[in-house]
Design an enzyme around this catalytic site. Structure first.
Site, mmCIF file in Angstrom:
data_model
loop_
_atom_site.group_PDB
_atom_site.id
_atom_site.type_symbol
_atom_site.label_atom_id
_atom_site.label_comp_id
_atom_site.label_asym_id
_atom_site.label_seq_id
_atom_site.Cartn_x
_atom_site.Cartn_y
_atom_site.Cartn_z
ATOM 1 C CD GLU A 232 -61.763 16.108 -1.588
ATOM 2 O OE1 GLU A 232 -60.671 15.509 -1.510
ATOM 3 O OE2 GLU A 232 -62.799 15.671 -1.066
ATOM 4 C CG ASP B 198 -60.926 13.782 -4.952
ATOM 5 O OD1 ASP B 198 -61.396 13.211 -5.949
ATOM 6 O OD2 ASP B 198 -60.958 13.285 -3.815
ATOM 7 C CG HIS C 16 -61.495 7.183 -0.505
ATOM 8 N ND1 HIS C 16 -62.080 6.883 -1.707
ATOM 9 C CD2 HIS C 16 -61.311 8.530 -0.532
ATOM 10 C CE1 HIS C 16 -62.230 7.978 -2.442
ATOM 11 N NE2 HIS C 16 -61.772 8.994 -1.738
HETATM 12 C C1 3PY Z 1 -57.345 13.702 -1.842
HETATM 13 O O1 3PY Z 1 -56.157 13.852 -2.094
HETATM 14 O O2 3PY Z 1 -58.262 13.930 -2.648
HETATM 15 C C2 3PY Z 1 -57.721 13.227 -0.527
HETATM 16 O O3 3PY Z 1 -58.891 13.192 -0.216
HETATM 17 C C3 3PY Z 1 -56.620 12.776 0.362
HETATM 18 O O4 3PY Z 1 -56.981 11.860 1.283
HETATM 19 MG MG MG Z 2 -60.245 13.391 -1.850
#
Ligand code: 3PY
Ligand code: MG
Length: 205
Positions: free
Chosen positions: A123, A149, A19
């Site tokens: 995630e 995520d 990101h």
């Molecule tokens: C998330 O919370 O999805 C992340 O990748 C944190 O950096």
């Molecule tokens: Mg993430």
């Protein structure tokens, strides 16, 4: 900042290519800054590909953190790309910065390089569903739970303190502990950091 974070006593710094705005040339300088400050440079790569995983390691990253790992096959692929034989099939070059541009003994390099840290981000609900098989893949050091995520995957985007999210996270922490794999997450506050730490989360960002 990366150098100063090391002097301040942090254990590692995540250089974010998923990101963040970091490109390969800038990444080299950030890794050098981490080395000056005595802090481990972890590179969060954008995807599971030979180029994304191999280049940071060639530049001297201490480890790679890989997003959106959702099954054992993903996990195996990451290990393959991050490690040389016999653990993997990482592209071999000993003329890179990580090997001091060939000054290092090549066999020492191949051996040491295989100790780089492998961090998988789980995630999404598919990854949660497949966590047992992911955790059995050899060569994984840390499972990093991406709460944001995950919250999206559970239909409550951004609400990382929603019990739907935190209960799922607690289950993942428990599974990782059972398999003896270190677990990590991202926190928004010192309070959340302390709370997850008490539950056994050791790689806090
Ligand atoms: C998330 O919370 O999805 C992340 O990748 C944190 O950096
Ligand atoms: Mg993430």
């Amino acid at each position: 900042f990366a150098e100063a974070a090391g002097y301040a006593g942090f254990d590692y710094c995540i250089l974010d290519m998923e990101h963040g705005p970091v490109g390969t040339e800038r990444l080299k300088e950030l890794i050098q800054a981490c080395e000056c400050g005595g802090i481990l440079p972890i590179v969060r790569v954008p995807d599971i590909s030979e180029e994304s995983i191999g280049k940071p390691l060639d530049l001297g990253a201490g480890g790679v953190q890989v997003p959106q790992v959702s099954c054992a096959r993903d996990a195996q692929r990451v290990v393959e790309l991050a490690k040389f034989h016999p653990e993997g099939t990482r592209g071999v070059c000993r003329y890179v910065r990580a090997a001091r541009y060939s000054l290092m003994d090549k066999f020492d390099y191949f051996q040491e390089a295989n100790e780089s840290v492998v961090i998988l981000q789980v995630e999404g609900m598919e990854g949660v569903k497949n966590i047992d098989e992911i955790l059995t893949v050899k060569g994984i050091d840390v499972i990093f739970i991406g709460p944001y995520d995950l919250s999206q995957s559970l239909g409550v985007t951004g609400d990382v303190e929603n019990p739907l999210v935190t209960d799922t996270m607690v289950k993942l922490v428990q599974k990782a502990k059972e398999h003896g794999v270190t677990v990590g997450t991202f926190v928004d506050s010192v309070e959340a950091g302390c709370r997850w730490r008490k539950l056994g989360v050791r790689y806090l960002s």
